[in-house]
Design an enzyme around this catalytic site. Structure first.
Site, short mmCIF file in Angstrom:
data_model
loop_
_atom_site.label_atom_id
_atom_site.label_comp_id
_atom_site.label_asym_id
_atom_site.label_seq_id
_atom_site.Cartn_x
_atom_site.Cartn_y
_atom_site.Cartn_z
N PHE A 135 0.82 -1.22 0.00
CA PHE A 135 0.00 0.00 0.00
C PHE A 135 0.85 1.27 0.00
O PHE A 135 0.42 2.30 -0.54
CB PHE A 135 -0.95 0.00 1.19
CG PHE A 135 -2.09 -0.96 1.04
CD1 PHE A 135 -3.12 -0.72 0.15
CD2 PHE A 135 -2.13 -2.15 1.78
CE1 PHE A 135 -4.16 -1.60 -0.01
CE2 PHE A 135 -3.18 -3.05 1.63
CZ PHE A 135 -4.19 -2.77 0.73
N GLU A 136 2.04 1.22 0.60
CA GLU A 136 2.90 2.41 0.57
C GLU A 136 3.55 2.56 -0.80
O GLU A 136 3.64 3.66 -1.34
CB GLU A 136 3.98 2.30 1.65
CG GLU A 136 3.46 2.37 3.08
CD GLU A 136 2.95 3.76 3.44
OE1 GLU A 136 3.23 4.74 2.71
OE2 GLU A 136 2.26 3.88 4.46
#
Length: 217
Positions: A83-84
């Site tokens: 997700f980052e």
């Protein structure tokens, strides 16, 4: 089946013995006892022996090694990295915060302007480990490893201030209401005043991790 039994019966046989030396002498009868054996057929019930075989259940002890054990640290790191996303150069996230690598906002690291993926991965693991210890110190109720890691991912993304808001207050986690996390966690989906699809998906993944899911990206 018929078994033949034996019974004894005594009887008398008359034996005629002629007188010795006398021709035409009268016959003398001598009684000679004789034992007569009579066989009588007597029906006898013989019980039948019937052997019955019953199928016995075979108990197979499961081999625990065949069942994969979940490593929730791997699950957490995999999800956070997904997700980052890795950014080798400094950039501003959707909230306007200077960031680099895998969501690193440390000004000393960001100020360098560039970072390689190996270093970014090491920094991420270190920061997640530090964040986990902060979560453990702040949450007052017992947590399973997956629950702890779900809150660690949340705190890494949203900060400790928002974690405190999530778990504190009447009828919330620190008061023993574990279900409150499932209700409140999805609400943290905005950045820069807008609902972000990436945050919606991340909260959904964190909620799955909270429930024990093991999705690895």
């Amino acid at each position: 089946m018929v078994v033949v039994g034996a019974a004894s019966m005594a009887g008398v046989v008359h034996y005629c013995k002629p007188a010795e030396g006398v021709q035409g002498a009268p016959i003398k009868l001598i009684e000679v006892p004789v034992k007569v054996v009579e066989y009588i057929q007597v029906p006898v019930e013989v019980p039948k022996i019937v052997e019955t075989y019953y199928a016995q259940p075979i108990l197979v002890k499961p081999n625990i090694e065949d069942y994969p054990s979940a490593d929730y640290d791997i699950v957490m790191i995999s999800g956070v990295k997904f997700f980052e996303g890795f950014k080798p150069k400094r950039y501003k996230c959707c909230a306007g915060i200077p960031t680099i690598g895998y969501g690193c906002t440390d000004k000393r690291i960001v100020s360098k302007g560039r970072i390689d993926e190996l270093t970014a991965n090491r920094l991420l693991v270190d920061e997640l480990t530090d964040t986990k210890e902060k979560v453990k110190a702040y949450v007052k109720v017992p947590l399973t490893e997956n629950q702890l890691n779900a809150l660690t991912s949340f705190a890494f993304n949203c900060g400790m201030t928002n974690l405190k808001k999530l778990v504190n207050g009447q009828d919330r986690l620190n008061n023993g209401n574990y279900e409150s996390v499932e209700r409140l966690l999805p609400m943290y989906r905005k950045a820069g005043g807008k609902v972000r699809e990436g945050l919606v998906k991340r909260r959904s993944w964190e909620l799955g991790l909270w429930k024990g899911e093991t999705q690895v990206f």
